[in-house]
Structures are given as C-alpha cells and as structure tokens.
Design a protein around this motif. Structure first.
Motif, mmCIF file in Angstrom:
data_model
loop_
_atom_site.group_PDB
_atom_site.id
_atom_site.type_symbol
_atom_site.label_atom_id
_atom_site.label_comp_id
_atom_site.label_asym_id
_atom_site.label_seq_id
_atom_site.Cartn_x
_atom_site.Cartn_y
_atom_site.Cartn_z
ATOM 1 N N PHE A 1 56.782 32.902 0.351
ATOM 2 C CA PHE A 1 57.926 32.008 0.183
ATOM 3 C C PHE A 1 59.046 32.350 1.167
ATOM 4 C CE2 PHE A 1 55.942 31.184 -4.000
ATOM 5 C CZ PHE A 1 55.854 29.802 -3.886
ATOM 6 N N ASP A 2 59.130 33.590 1.577
ATOM 7 C CA ASP A 2 60.043 33.916 2.674
ATOM 8 C C ASP A 2 59.602 33.205 3.944
ATOM 9 O OD1 ASP A 2 61.710 35.472 1.182
ATOM 10 O OD2 ASP A 2 60.821 37.399 1.783
ATOM 11 N N SER A 3 58.287 33.143 4.164
ATOM 12 C CA SER A 3 57.746 32.452 5.335
ATOM 13 C C SER A 3 58.035 30.953 5.263
ATOM 14 C CB SER A 3 56.227 32.681 5.435
ATOM 15 O OG SER A 3 55.948 34.048 5.618
ATOM 16 N N ILE A 4 57.965 30.391 4.054
ATOM 17 C CA ILE A 4 58.261 28.965 3.889
ATOM 18 C C ILE A 4 59.681 28.667 4.347
ATOM 19 C CG2 ILE A 4 58.723 27.199 2.151
ATOM 20 C CD1 ILE A 4 55.853 27.313 2.558
ATOM 21 N N ARG A 5 60.650 29.462 3.894
ATOM 22 C CA ARG A 5 62.039 29.249 4.290
ATOM 23 C C ARG A 5 62.201 29.463 5.802
ATOM 24 N NH1 ARG A 5 66.088 26.354 2.860
ATOM 25 N NH2 ARG A 5 65.946 27.061 0.684
ATOM 26 N N HIS A 6 61.532 30.481 6.328
ATOM 27 C CA HIS A 6 61.598 30.744 7.769
ATOM 28 C C HIS A 6 60.999 29.578 8.546
ATOM 29 C CE1 HIS A 6 61.449 32.895 11.565
ATOM 30 N NE2 HIS A 6 60.155 32.577 11.664
ATOM 31 N N VAL B 1 44.658 31.523 5.204
ATOM 32 C CA VAL B 1 44.130 30.752 6.331
ATOM 33 C C VAL B 1 44.548 29.280 6.200
ATOM 34 C CG1 VAL B 1 42.012 29.877 7.414
ATOM 35 C CG2 VAL B 1 42.184 32.287 6.784
ATOM 36 N N ALA B 2 44.472 28.751 4.974
ATOM 37 C CA ALA B 2 44.899 27.366 4.744
ATOM 38 C C ALA B 2 46.386 27.203 5.051
ATOM 39 C CB ALA B 2 44.600 26.955 3.299
ATOM 40 N N ALA B 3 47.180 28.209 4.691
ATOM 41 C CA ALA B 3 48.610 28.163 4.985
ATOM 42 C C ALA B 3 48.845 28.197 6.500
ATOM 43 C CB ALA B 3 49.323 29.327 4.313
ATOM 44 N N ALA B 4 48.090 29.051 7.202
ATOM 45 C CA ALA B 4 48.220 29.116 8.664
ATOM 46 C C ALA B 4 47.866 27.779 9.292
ATOM 47 C CB ALA B 4 47.310 30.220 9.211
ATOM 48 N N ARG B 5 46.886 27.089 8.721
ATOM 49 C CA ARG B 5 46.508 25.765 9.226
ATOM 50 C C ARG B 5 47.667 24.786 9.084
ATOM 51 N NH1 ARG B 5 41.583 25.703 7.272
ATOM 52 N NH2 ARG B 5 42.054 24.809 5.248
ATOM 53 N N GLY B 6 48.373 24.875 7.959
ATOM 54 C CA GLY B 6 49.537 24.003 7.769
ATOM 55 C C GLY B 6 50.686 24.370 8.688
ATOM 56 N N PHE B 7 50.945 25.662 8.866
ATOM 57 C CA PHE B 7 52.037 26.104 9.748
ATOM 58 C C PHE B 7 51.749 25.772 11.209
ATOM 59 C CE2 PHE B 7 52.909 29.692 6.514
ATOM 60 C CZ PHE B 7 53.776 28.866 5.814
ATOM 61 N N CYS B 8 50.472 25.861 11.597
ATOM 62 C CA CYS B 8 50.087 25.704 12.993
ATOM 63 C C CYS B 8 50.400 24.303 13.516
ATOM 64 C CB CYS B 8 48.593 26.006 13.145
ATOM 65 S SG CYS B 8 48.042 26.155 14.846
ATOM 66 N N ARG C 1 39.597 30.869 14.299
ATOM 67 C CA ARG C 1 40.482 30.044 15.134
ATOM 68 C C ARG C 1 40.350 28.566 14.764
ATOM 69 N NH1 ARG C 1 42.259 31.609 19.884
ATOM 70 N NH2 ARG C 1 40.561 33.128 20.035
ATOM 71 N N GLN C 2 39.107 28.088 14.635
ATOM 72 C CA GLN C 2 38.883 26.677 14.309
ATOM 73 C C GLN C 2 39.376 26.342 12.910
ATOM 74 O OE1 GLN C 2 34.680 26.824 15.053
ATOM 75 N NE2 GLN C 2 34.855 25.847 17.063
ATOM 76 N N ASN C 3 39.291 27.297 11.993
ATOM 77 C CA ASN C 3 39.817 27.068 10.651
ATOM 78 C C ASN C 3 41.324 26.860 10.669
ATOM 79 O OD1 ASN C 3 38.348 27.345 7.840
ATOM 80 N ND2 ASN C 3 37.106 28.479 9.327
ATOM 81 N N ILE C 4 42.006 27.495 11.612
ATOM 82 C CA ILE C 4 43.465 27.367 11.695
ATOM 83 C C ILE C 4 43.870 26.121 12.490
ATOM 84 C CG2 ILE C 4 45.568 28.442 12.614
ATOM 85 C CD1 ILE C 4 44.313 31.155 11.956
ATOM 86 N N THR C 5 43.176 25.868 13.599
ATOM 87 C CA THR C 5 43.560 24.739 14.459
ATOM 88 C C THR C 5 43.043 23.404 13.932
ATOM 89 O OG1 THR C 5 41.591 24.967 15.859
ATOM 90 C CG2 THR C 5 43.545 26.230 16.482
ATOM 91 N N ALA C 6 42.028 23.430 13.056
ATOM 92 C CA ALA C 6 41.450 22.201 12.501
ATOM 93 C C ALA C 6 40.992 21.251 13.604
ATOM 94 C CB ALA C 6 42.446 21.511 11.571
ATOM 95 N N GLY D 1 50.936 32.891 16.009
ATOM 96 C CA GLY D 1 52.212 32.756 15.313
ATOM 97 C C GLY D 1 52.047 32.182 13.921
ATOM 98 N N ALA D 2 51.184 31.160 13.781
ATOM 99 C CA ALA D 2 50.937 30.574 12.462
ATOM 100 C C ALA D 2 50.249 31.582 11.544
ATOM 101 C CB ALA D 2 50.079 29.316 12.604
ATOM 102 N N ALA D 3 49.296 32.334 12.095
ATOM 103 C CA ALA D 3 48.589 33.342 11.291
ATOM 104 C C ALA D 3 49.536 34.444 10.838
ATOM 105 C CB ALA D 3 47.431 33.924 12.101
#
Length: 618
Positions: A548-553, A517-524, A461-466, A477-479
C-alpha cells in the motif's frame, strides 16, 4: 437412449436443422466456404489438389476405354499373335494411364496433406481471434460457452475435413462423368441402375452421421463438464488440495456420473448405427444383384457382344466405385459439415458480439470517470449484481470500494474498465459516454490488478509486460514497486525464467509471489487509471503494508500526471488513506465519504471497521 431432460449436464437447447434435405441444401455453401478458407491458407496447394484429383478421375476413364479396346482386340477372331499386336496400342494406353494416374494421385495426396495443417491453423486462429475479442459478458453466457466448446472441439477441425471431402466430391464427380460417358456408349440403361444400387448404403451412412451429431450436440454440456473434471484430476495446481481434502474418490464419482451418461449414449448410438448400416448394406446387396442379373439377361439376349460385356463390367465397377466414393464424400461433407456449421454459426454469433466494439470515438485524455445510475445483471441470473450505482473518480484520486462478499465491488470495477456494459445507466470518460469510445484505446489508459489474476505459462518478463514491448528499466521498476524484483533475479534465468513447473526448466511461484507479479503487471503499464481488486489477499502483513505504500507512491510518481487508483479490499485499515470510500451492500451504494466521515456516520462501514479492529484488540 433418451438423455435425462432434467440433468444438469444435458444441453436442452433445441437441436439445429440436421435433416438430410437441409444439409444437402447447405452442402454447396459449406464446400464453398471451406474452399475459400483453403484458398486463403494456400492458393497453390488448393489449386493443385483440386486440379490433380480431377485429372486423376478423368484418367480412370481413359484407362477404362483403353481396357475396352484391349478386350475388343483380344476377343476378335484371328491368330493370337495378330490379336496381341492389335491390342498392343491399347495395352500401352492402359499402362500409361495407370502410371500417370498413380503418379498424379501421389502428388495430389502430397499437396492435400500440405493443405490440411494450413487450413487447421487458419480456422483455429480465426476462432481464437473471436474468442479473445467478444465482450466479456458473452463468456458468462452458458449457451455461448457451450457453442464455443463445440466449435473448438470439432468445428474448427471440420474446415480441413470438409475441404478433403469437397475435393473427394469433385474427384468422384469426374470419375462418374467418365464412367457415365463409357456406359452411355456401351449400354446406357445400366447407369440409372448403378445410381439406385448405391443409394441405400448412402442413406444409411448419412442417417448414422446425423444420429451421431445429435448425441454429441445433446452431450455438449456434459462433455465440457467431463473435460473440466479431467483437467482437475490431471493438473498440478489442484493436486495438493485434492490430496489434502481426500477429494480423489469424490472427483472420480463426479467424473463417473457424467462419463457414464456419455458412455451409455454412445453405446446406444453404436447399436442404432449398426442397425442402420445393416439395413443399408442388405438393401444395397439386393439392388446390386439385380443390376448384375440385368447385365446377364442382356448378354444372353445378345443385346451386347462378349467383348463389350467385359468393358461393361469394368465400367459398372468403376461407376459403382465412383458413385460410392461420391456418396461417401457427400456423407463426409454432411458429417463434418454438421460440426463445421457449428463453427460457422459460432463465428457469426461471436462477430455479432464483437461488432459493436470495433469502431468508436477516440478516447480523450484521462481527467476522470463518472458512473451514473448503473445497473447490471449477469446472464441467467435472477438478481441484479448492481442497482443504480453512481460515483466519481477524479484524476490523481485514490478511491476505495468496500463491502461484504457479493456486494458488487468487482463487477463495478469491470464496468468502470469497460469489460462489461451496464444494462442501464452510463459510464462517462471525461464526460464522453464510454459506450461510444474506442474500447481498445480506452483500455490502453487502464491497468488492472485483478483478484483472479492469471499465472501465465510465460517467462517472468512476459508475465509483467503482458506481451507489450517495454524496456528493461520499466520492467524492473514495476517489479521493484511490487516487491518481486529480488525474487525474480534469484530465479535460474532471472527475468527469462519460465514460470510454469509443468515444463522442463520451468519454475513455480508461491501465491503471494504470483500476486506481486500481477501487481507488477499493473504498475508496468503506467496507465492513468489503476484498478486494484483485492491486491493483497495472499500477502503477509509486512508485504501488505509495503504494497500500500507502493500504491501511494505509484499515484504520486509523476506530479504532472498523477494516476487515479480504485482500490477494492476487505482490509479496511488499508483504505484509511483513500480520498473517498464507497460502501456497497447488496449491489447498491450504501454510503460514501472519507474514513472519518463514515466513522462518524456510524453505518455499515463503521460497524465493519470496528468488527475488524476488535480482532486485533486483546
């Protein structure tokens, strides 16, 4: 030992001023600064430590005077019972002074031991406040990095040690004042002789400390190299590669090279320090013998009575002990003050490198970023990483930065994010110069999925929320968007699982999972601008396609406030959907346009795309 001047691990910057006179001039300021830090850490413990130690020093004088009274009573003519009764008040005074002194010493030691960890924590906290706030460019400066390591290794700890030595100075000064007052009554000529008797040893100790500091200063780069190699050989993450490539002997050889440099320098330092101490102690012994010879002459000449001689001897011993303690405390301030000065100098330099970022105009709502003729060179580099780069990023656009390795893509992304300031040119945030805006406010509107992401030793959780307080729905949702939710749910403690196998109950992730996980941190973060630097380098083809589908979404999640995305990748098939592609080569902007436009142009992009396509064509 002369360190090799051309060694990669020799710190060639000029040594700071370490002469005794220079440090003596700085002693009051060093002690004052350290005591201010101690007062900030704990006013009560600081006041108690200083006050109690001063009283302890003064009680020594009380005990000395009482002892002199005992000797005077016992050595006066008359029956022994009468002399003993006459000495009884002074004996009681001696016992009371010694008892009180012992109790207060124990109490002072307790308050001082309480103070040290608090000062250590405060000094280290201040250091990390600055290291995490300086401009990123400072961390690329080798001299700044060496200064930071010196401040971190001994400088921060020097604060508490300077406090201890400062308290010792005050205590010793009180003892000297007491002994001086007693000697002034008994025979004042002995006081300057005492002062002379301790100076040789004091000089030797101070000279020894200066030599040690010079060696450590010159070895600061090699010591940092040695720490890095030590961490590599004792850390779990590089362990598989060390074994797979048979790097054990190579790393040990590298370690031996820098360790021997340090070993030889310290062995030579020990020899020179021993010679200095021998010279000081020998001279000190000669001077001490002269002092006691002078006392014998005074006694034989009848200048002082026998009763006073005993008190004089005790006063000499107390004064000499206090003077030795004073010189020792002054040397400790000098010794640790050299490192504490490194800490203070680093803090001053770091404050200078952060001051320009503390204040700024409020960041406007994101509508677009414009980079205009930006150039940038890394500290110490001869070649510019970027030269005259201009581009635009509009709200809701997907922008791709492509090019060969070393073309400047990541550097440009960091400049767009405000992590680096360009040497020339401007970055405009909604038309306002980024350099004039509040950097922290701007960064709240930017999220990054970096190429060199950090596997934080924290929970999932902390890795995603930073560290940001975000509700569970947003985290999940980000994960899910990053394709890591199911993996995390299957961990022993789910989102509360520690992602570090070096600790008990810790769990390790694969490289691809860490990238998710790094991507989820950015999305979050749900920032209006998302910078993705090689976000799929560790993913398999299916996961890459889904990402990349997630990026467009992600860009289209909120039609009222669409996100802008900057995508850096070598996989050119991943940028087909980009609204605009910028092609970098050698730090310059070579081409720009959509995929069809760049293919029609037949330039660098077209050649790279065809080269990759041929790899998939039988």
């Amino acid at each position: 030992m002369e360190l090799a001047p051309h060694s990669l691990w020799y710190h060639e910057e000029a040594l700071p001023q370490t002469r005794l006179r220079t440090i003596v001039r700085r002693l009051p300021a060093l002690v004052r600064t350290a005591l201010k830090l101690a007062w900030k850490a704990s006013p009560a413990d600081t006041a108690a430590t200083i006050g109690l130690n001063v009283i302890v020093g003064l009680l020594g004088a009380v005990g000395l005077l009482a002892t002199t009274g005992v000797l005077d009573a016992l050595l006066t003519g008359g029956p022994a019972p009468d002399r003993l009764r006459a000495a009884m008040p002074a004996l009681i005074g001696v016992a009371a002074a010694l008892t009180a002194r012992s109790l207060l010493q124990s109490t002072a030691a307790w308050t001082q031991s309480r103070l040290k960890p608090r000062v250590d924590r405060l000094a280290e906290r201040r250091l990390f406040e600055l290291t995490t706030a300086v401009a990123l460019r400072a961390m690329d400066d080798a001299d700044f990095y060496d200064a930071m390591q010196r401040a971190r290794s001994r400088g921060a700890r020097g604060a508490a040690l300077v406090v201890d030595a400062g308290v010792g100075l005050i205590t010793s000064a009180a003892g000297i004042a007491a002994a001086a007052g007693t000697l002034a009554v008994l025979h004042p000529v002995l006081l300057p002789l005492l002062l002379v008797s301790v100076l040789p040893a004091g000089w030797a100790t101070a000279h020894s400390a200066r030599m040690q500091y010079q060696v450590i200063y010159k070895l600061s780069t090699s010591m940092r190299r040695q720490w890095i190699l030590s961490d590599l050989m004792a850390d779990r993450r590089p362990a598989p590669e060390i074994r797979a490539f048979g790097m054990r002997d190579f790393l040990l050889e590298q370690y031996d090279d820098v360790a021997r440099l340090s070993e030889n320098a310290h062995v030579d330092l020990a020899r020179r320090q021993a010679l200095a101490r021998f010279a000081g102690e020998a001279t000190n012994g000669v001077v001490a013998a002269f002092v006691y010879a002078a006392l014998g002459v005074l006694l034989m000449a009848g200048a002082v009575p026998l009763a006073i001689v005993g008190g004089t001897v005790l006063a000499i011993r107390m004064g000499r002990s206090s003077l030795s303690a004073l010189v020792g405390a002054a040397n400790d301030v000098y010794d640790e003050g050299l490192y504490f000065s490194d800490y203070l100098d680093f803090c001053k330099e770091a404050e200078h490198r952060t001051s320009q970022h503390r204040l700024g105009l409020p960041a406007p709502e994101f509508a677009g970023v414009e980079v205009h003729e930006v150039s940038f060179t890394y500290p110490g580099a001869e070649r510019a990483a970027l030269r005259d780069i201009s581009l635009k990023i509009g709200k809701g656009e997907v922008i791709a930065l492509v090019g060969e390795n070393g073309s400047g893509k990541t550097t440009l992304a960091k400049i767009i994010a405000g992590l680096y300031e360009p040497d020339s040119g401007t970055v405009l945030w909604d038309g306002a110069p980024l350099a004039l805006l509040d950097r922290d406010a701007v960064r709240q509107k930017i999220a990054m999925i970096p190429q060199d992401h950090t596997p934080w030793p924290l929970t999932a959780r902390q890795n995603i929320t930073a560290g940001v307080d975000i509700d569970d729905d947003a985290v999940i949702g980000a994960a899910e968007l990053a394709g890591i939710h199911r993996t995390i749910e299957e961990l022993p403690e789910g989102y509360d699982t520690l992602l570090d196998p070096r600790f008990k109950m810790g769990h390790e992730l694969s490289g691809g999972q860490w990238q998710r996980v790094a991507a989820a941190r950015g999305f979050c973060r749900r920032a209006p601008l998302l910078l993705c630097d090689e976000p799929t380098s560790a993913l398999d083809p299916r996961a890459e396609h889904a990402f990349f589908d997630s990026i467009r979404h992600f860009a289209e999640t909120d039609p009222a406030a669409p996100q802008a995305i900057v995508l850096i990748t070598h996989r050119l098939t991943s940028v087909l959907m980009a609204d605009r592609i910028y092609v970098l080569a050698g730090g310059r902007l070579a081409e720009s346009g959509t995929h069809p436009e760049l293919m029609d142009l037949g330039g660098l992009y077209a050649s790279l795309f065809k080269l990759q396509a041929e790899a998939y064509t039988p």
